[in-house]
Design a protein around this motif. Structure first.
Motif, mmCIF file in Angstrom:
data_model
loop_
_atom_site.group_PDB
_atom_site.id
_atom_site.type_symbol
_atom_site.label_atom_id
_atom_site.label_comp_id
_atom_site.label_asym_id
_atom_site.label_seq_id
_atom_site.Cartn_x
_atom_site.Cartn_y
_atom_site.Cartn_z
ATOM 1 N N ALA A 1 0.831 -1.210 0.000
ATOM 2 C CA ALA A 1 0.000 0.000 0.000
ATOM 3 C C ALA A 1 0.861 1.255 0.000
ATOM 4 C CB ALA A 1 -0.921 -0.011 1.216
ATOM 5 N N TYR A 2 1.894 1.268 0.845
ATOM 6 C CA TYR A 2 2.777 2.439 0.875
ATOM 7 C C TYR A 2 3.551 2.578 -0.435
ATOM 8 C CZ TYR A 2 1.909 3.286 5.822
ATOM 9 O OH TYR A 2 1.320 3.583 7.015
ATOM 10 N N GLY A 3 3.867 1.434 -1.065
ATOM 11 C CA GLY A 3 4.525 1.492 -2.364
ATOM 12 C C GLY A 3 3.638 2.138 -3.416
ATOM 13 N N ARG A 4 2.355 1.814 -3.407
ATOM 14 C CA ARG A 4 1.421 2.430 -4.350
ATOM 15 C C ARG A 4 1.273 3.924 -4.076
ATOM 16 N NH1 ARG A 4 -4.144 -0.445 -4.442
ATOM 17 N NH2 ARG A 4 -4.452 1.180 -6.021
ATOM 18 N N LEU A 5 1.177 4.274 -2.794
ATOM 19 C CA LEU A 5 1.049 5.686 -2.430
ATOM 20 C C LEU A 5 2.299 6.462 -2.849
ATOM 21 C CD1 LEU A 5 -0.484 7.962 -0.952
ATOM 22 C CD2 LEU A 5 0.646 7.217 1.158
ATOM 23 N N LYS A 6 3.440 5.874 -2.586
ATOM 24 C CA LYS A 6 4.700 6.528 -2.941
ATOM 25 C C LYS A 6 4.828 6.685 -4.453
ATOM 26 C CE LYS A 6 9.657 6.125 -1.924
ATOM 27 N NZ LYS A 6 10.681 5.279 -1.251
ATOM 28 N N MET B 1 -0.759 9.628 7.801
ATOM 29 C CA MET B 1 0.097 10.113 6.727
ATOM 30 C C MET B 1 -0.678 10.213 5.416
ATOM 31 S SD MET B 1 3.890 8.789 5.774
ATOM 32 C CE MET B 1 3.339 7.097 5.636
ATOM 33 N N LEU B 2 -1.577 9.265 5.184
ATOM 34 C CA LEU B 2 -2.394 9.312 3.981
ATOM 35 C C LEU B 2 -3.287 10.546 3.998
ATOM 36 C CD1 LEU B 2 -3.372 7.847 1.404
ATOM 37 C CD2 LEU B 2 -5.062 6.687 2.836
ATOM 38 N N ARG B 3 -3.911 10.802 5.140
ATOM 39 C CA ARG B 3 -4.801 11.970 5.244
ATOM 40 C C ARG B 3 -4.017 13.267 5.091
ATOM 41 N NH1 ARG B 3 -6.629 9.149 9.796
ATOM 42 N NH2 ARG B 3 -5.680 10.733 11.134
ATOM 43 N N SER B 4 -2.849 13.346 5.703
ATOM 44 C CA SER B 4 -2.089 14.599 5.662
ATOM 45 C C SER B 4 -1.586 14.900 4.253
ATOM 46 C CB SER B 4 -0.913 14.545 6.638
ATOM 47 O OG SER B 4 0.062 13.609 6.216
ATOM 48 N N SER B 5 -1.210 13.863 3.475
ATOM 49 C CA SER B 5 -0.729 14.109 2.114
ATOM 50 C C SER B 5 -1.833 14.714 1.254
ATOM 51 C CB SER B 5 -0.214 12.810 1.486
ATOM 52 O OG SER B 5 -1.244 11.851 1.360
ATOM 53 N N LEU C 1 6.223 17.007 -1.687
ATOM 54 C CA LEU C 1 6.166 15.569 -1.954
ATOM 55 C C LEU C 1 7.465 14.883 -1.572
ATOM 56 C CD1 LEU C 1 4.264 15.530 -5.365
ATOM 57 C CD2 LEU C 1 3.356 15.313 -3.051
ATOM 58 N N HIS C 2 8.586 15.601 -1.689
ATOM 59 C CA HIS C 2 9.871 15.012 -1.306
ATOM 60 C C HIS C 2 9.886 14.673 0.183
ATOM 61 C CE1 HIS C 2 14.093 14.082 -1.805
ATOM 62 N NE2 HIS C 2 14.347 14.765 -0.702
ATOM 63 N N ALA C 3 9.154 15.443 0.973
ATOM 64 C CA ALA C 3 9.079 15.157 2.408
ATOM 65 C C ALA C 3 8.389 13.817 2.671
ATOM 66 C CB ALA C 3 8.326 16.281 3.122
ATOM 67 N N TYR C 4 7.638 13.327 1.699
ATOM 68 C CA TYR C 4 6.997 12.023 1.827
ATOM 69 C C TYR C 4 7.810 10.920 1.150
ATOM 70 C CZ TYR C 4 2.697 14.243 3.502
ATOM 71 O OH TYR C 4 1.782 14.954 4.242
ATOM 72 N N THR C 5 8.298 11.184 -0.064
ATOM 73 C CA THR C 5 8.879 10.109 -0.878
ATOM 74 C C THR C 5 10.398 10.100 -0.917
ATOM 75 O OG1 THR C 5 8.858 11.423 -2.920
ATOM 76 C CG2 THR C 5 6.847 10.237 -2.369
ATOM 77 N N SER D 1 9.187 6.625 3.284
ATOM 78 C CA SER D 1 10.397 5.796 3.292
ATOM 79 C C SER D 1 10.716 5.317 4.704
ATOM 80 C CB SER D 1 11.582 6.588 2.725
ATOM 81 O OG SER D 1 11.330 6.980 1.386
ATOM 82 N N ASN D 2 10.549 6.183 5.685
ATOM 83 C CA ASN D 2 10.785 5.774 7.080
ATOM 84 C C ASN D 2 9.785 4.715 7.522
ATOM 85 O OD1 ASN D 2 12.967 7.507 7.408
ATOM 86 N ND2 ASN D 2 11.718 9.195 8.155
ATOM 87 N N ARG D 3 8.528 4.872 7.090
ATOM 88 C CA ARG D 3 7.513 3.874 7.445
ATOM 89 C C ARG D 3 7.840 2.527 6.795
ATOM 90 N NH1 ARG D 3 2.197 4.943 8.886
ATOM 91 N NH2 ARG D 3 3.049 6.928 9.641
ATOM 92 N N GLU D 4 8.266 2.557 5.547
ATOM 93 C CA GLU D 4 8.640 1.309 4.870
ATOM 94 C C GLU D 4 9.836 0.661 5.566
ATOM 95 O OE1 GLU D 4 7.387 2.065 0.219
ATOM 96 O OE2 GLU D 4 9.262 2.929 0.954
ATOM 97 N N LYS D 5 10.795 1.479 5.976
ATOM 98 C CA LYS D 5 11.954 0.940 6.682
ATOM 99 C C LYS D 5 11.534 0.271 7.981
ATOM 100 C CE LYS D 5 16.370 2.363 8.717
ATOM 101 N NZ LYS D 5 17.265 3.523 9.027
#
Length: 457
Positions: free
Chosen positions: A46-51, A312-316, A387-391, A398-402
Motif C-alpha cells: 500500500a505504501y509502495g502504491r502511495l509513494k 500520513m495518507l490523510r495529511s498528504s 512531496l519530497h518530504a513524503y517520498t 520511506s521511514n515507514r517502509e523501513k
C-alpha cells in the motif's frame, strides 16, 4: 520429524501422536507470526502504491521546473534547405529574415605528389590546429607515406587533424584536414628533419606563401545577414548567439539556394504548455483515486482499505489541497493561484480544467503561466518540496517502509526461534512417550513372568 518407530510395547504410533501434539502447540504461534507478516506485506504494498502516485507528481513538477516545459517556444523556418532552427525557453517571439552569405569551412591542405614507396627517413612533424599542437616522431624504419598517415591519426594527443592519402596520375599526396571549422582554426605543420628529407615537403604555414604544401580549402567563418541589416559571423555553421535563445543551423549558401532567404518565426508553445498542465491534473487525480482506495471504509460491508485511518495518507491529501488553494507569495501579480489558471477542485475532491479559462491565460498571459509554475519559488517547486518530504530517502513514507521491513526481519527471526523451540518440544515429547512405552514393556514382561510361575488352573 520422525526419530523413532511405532511403540513396540504399547502398539501406539508414537510419531503420529507426537506430531499432533507439536502441531497443536505450534499452530497458534505460527498463525500469529504469519498474520503479522501478511499484514506487513499488505502495508508495504500500500505504501509502495502511495509513494508511486506521489512520485509521479513529483517527477512532473521537477520536469516543469528544470526543463521549463511550461515556457517552451516554437521555432520554424520557411526554407529548411537554407536554415533550420531550434528555440529555447529564453527566445523572444518574433519574425526574422536570414540570408546565408558564407558557410564555415575547415582547413584542408595537401602535399605535392610524392612516391608512396619513397623512404621518408627520421624526423619530427609538429602539427597544430585551433591553438593545440602535438609532435609526431618518425624512426628511420618508418619510411613509407602510409606510415606518416598512421602515426598522425593514431597519436594520443591528436585532437583534430585527420590525415589521408590521395593518389592521382602524378603520384600520392598527403592530405591533412582539420575537424574544426572557422577562420581561427588553421592548420600549421613544422618539420624537423635533415635538409633534402622528403619530410620537408610536408611543412605548411598560412603566413608563408612558399610553403611546400598547398591549401585546398581555407578555414573560414560563417556569415549571415539578419533582416538585411545585421551581419553575424560564427566559426561553426550553427549560430547560437545571433538571436538570443535561438540556434540556427546553416545548410547552404543563399547564392546556391532556390530561395535566397529564410523567414524564421518564434512563438509561444501554447499547446505543449496546455498539455503539461493537463498531465499535472491527471497525475493528481490518479494519486487521489489511489488515496481513496487505500483509505476506504464501507460501514455496510465493513470492507476497508489497507491504510484506513492512516494519518500520513490523510495529511498528504490535505497538504496538497492547501497548496492548490494558497496563493504564491512571490508569484506573478497577474497569476497567483491554480483557480486563476482554470484548475479547480470538484466536490468529489478531484481536479478539473476550465479549458476556456486556461486558453485565455495561455493566449494573453503566457509568460506569467511559465513563471507561476517554474520560477525559483514557484508552484512546481512548492509541490516538489512537499512531496519530497513524503517520498525522499528520509521522507515519512520511506521511514515507514523501513520500519515495516525491520518488523518483517524480526518476524523471520521469530519464525526461526519457533522452529528451534518446536524441535525441542518434539524431542522431549517423543522421549516421554518412548519412556512410557518402555515402562509398559517392562510391566508386560513382569506380568508374563508372574503368570508363568502360577500353577495351572
Amino acid at each position: 520429524m520422525n526419530i523413532g518407530a511405532m511403540g513396540t510395547a504399547s502398539g501406539l504410533d508414537i510419531n503420529a501422536m507426537v506430531d499432533k501434539i507439536v502441531a497443536a502447540e505450534r499452530a497458534p504461534k505460527e498463525e500469529r507470526i504469519n498474520q503479522r507478516k501478511e499484514q506487513a506485506n499488505v502495508e508495504l504494498s500500500a505504501y509502495g502504491r502511495l509513494k508511486g502516485a506521489l512520485d509521479g507528481m513529483k517527477t512532473l513538477m521537477a520536469d516543469i521546473r528544470q526543463n521549463h516545459t511550461l515556457a517552451e517556444r516554437t521555432a520554424s523556418s520557411d526554407n529548411q534547405d537554407l536554415v533550420s532552427v531550434r528555440a529555447s525557453h529564453e527566445a523572444q517571439p518574433g519574425r526574422y529574415s536570414v540570408e546565408v552569405k558564407q558557410l564555415a569551412t575547415s582547413h584542408k591542405i595537401a602535399s605535392q605528389p610524392v612516391d608512396d614507396k619513397t623512404a621518408m627517413g627520421a624526423g619530427k612533424l609538429t602539427l597544430s590546429v585551433g591553438g593545440q599542437s602535438f609532435d609526431v616522431s618518425f624512426d628511420q624504419d618508418q619510411t613509407k607515406l602510409l606510415d606518416v598517415v598512421r602515426e598522425i591519426n593514431r597519436h594520443p594527443d591528436n585532437k583534430g587533424v585527420l590525415a589521408t592519402v590521395i593518389k592521382d596520375a602524378s603520384g600520392a599526396r598527403l592530405v591533412l584536414n582539420s575537424d574544426k571549422t572557422g577562420a581561427g582554426n588553421p592548420l600549421k605543420v613544422t618539420v624537423e628533419a635533415q635538409a633534402g628529407s622528403p619530410l620537408q615537403s610536408f611543412a605548411f604555414d598560412t603566413g608563408n606563401p612558399g610553403s611546400p604544401m598547398q591549401e585546398m580549402q581555407a578555414a573560414s567563418d560563417a556569415k549571415v545577414l539578419i533582416d538585411g541589416l545585421a551581419e553575424v559571423t560564427s566559426d561553426t555553421n550553427t549560430l547560437t548567439d545571433a538571436i538570443p535563445g535561438l540556434d540556427i543551423d546553416l545548410k547552404q549558401l543563399s547564392a546556391n539556394a532556390e530561395k535566397p532567404q529564410a523567414v524564421i518565426e518564434i512563438g509561444y508553445d501554447k499547446d505543449k504548455a496546455g498539455a503539461q498542465i493537463e498531465r499535472f491534473v491527471n497525475a493528481y487525480n490518479q494519486f487521489y483515486d489511489t488515496a481513496l482506495e487505500l483509505g476506504k471504509f464501507d460501514p455496510n460491508t465493513q470492507n476497508k482499505g489497507p491504510l484506513v485511518g492512516d494519518s500520513m495518507l490523510r495529511s498528504s491529501v490535505q497538504q496538497l489541497r492547501n497548496a492548490f488553494s494558497t496563493p504564491l507569495e512571490e508569484g506573478p501579480s497577474s497569476l497567483q493561484t491554480l483557480s486563476e489558471l482554470g484548475v479547480t477542485t470538484t466536490l468529489s475532491g478531484h481536479l478539473e480544467v476550465d479549458y476556456d479559462k486556461l486558453d485565455r491565460q495561455l493566449n494573453q498571459n503566457f509568460a506569467a503561466v511559465g513563471e507561476f509554475f517554474g520560477s525559483r519559488k514557484g508552484f512546481a517547486r512548492r509541490i516538489e518540496d512537499m512531496l519530497h518530504a513524503y517520498t525522499g530517502v528520509t521522507g515519512s513514507i520511506s521511514n515507514r517502509e523501513k520500519s515495516i521491513n525491520e518488523q518483517v526481519l524480526t518476524l523471520n527471526d521469530d519464525q526461526r526461534d519457533l522452529e528451534r523451540r518446536m524441535e525441542g518440544v518434539y524431542q522431549r515429547t517423543h522421549d516421554q512417550f518412548s519412556a512410557m512405552d518402555h515402562a509398559m514393556g517392562q510391566m508386560q514382561s513382569q506380568l508374563g513372568s508372574m503368570m508363568s510361575m502360577m500353577p495351572q488352573m
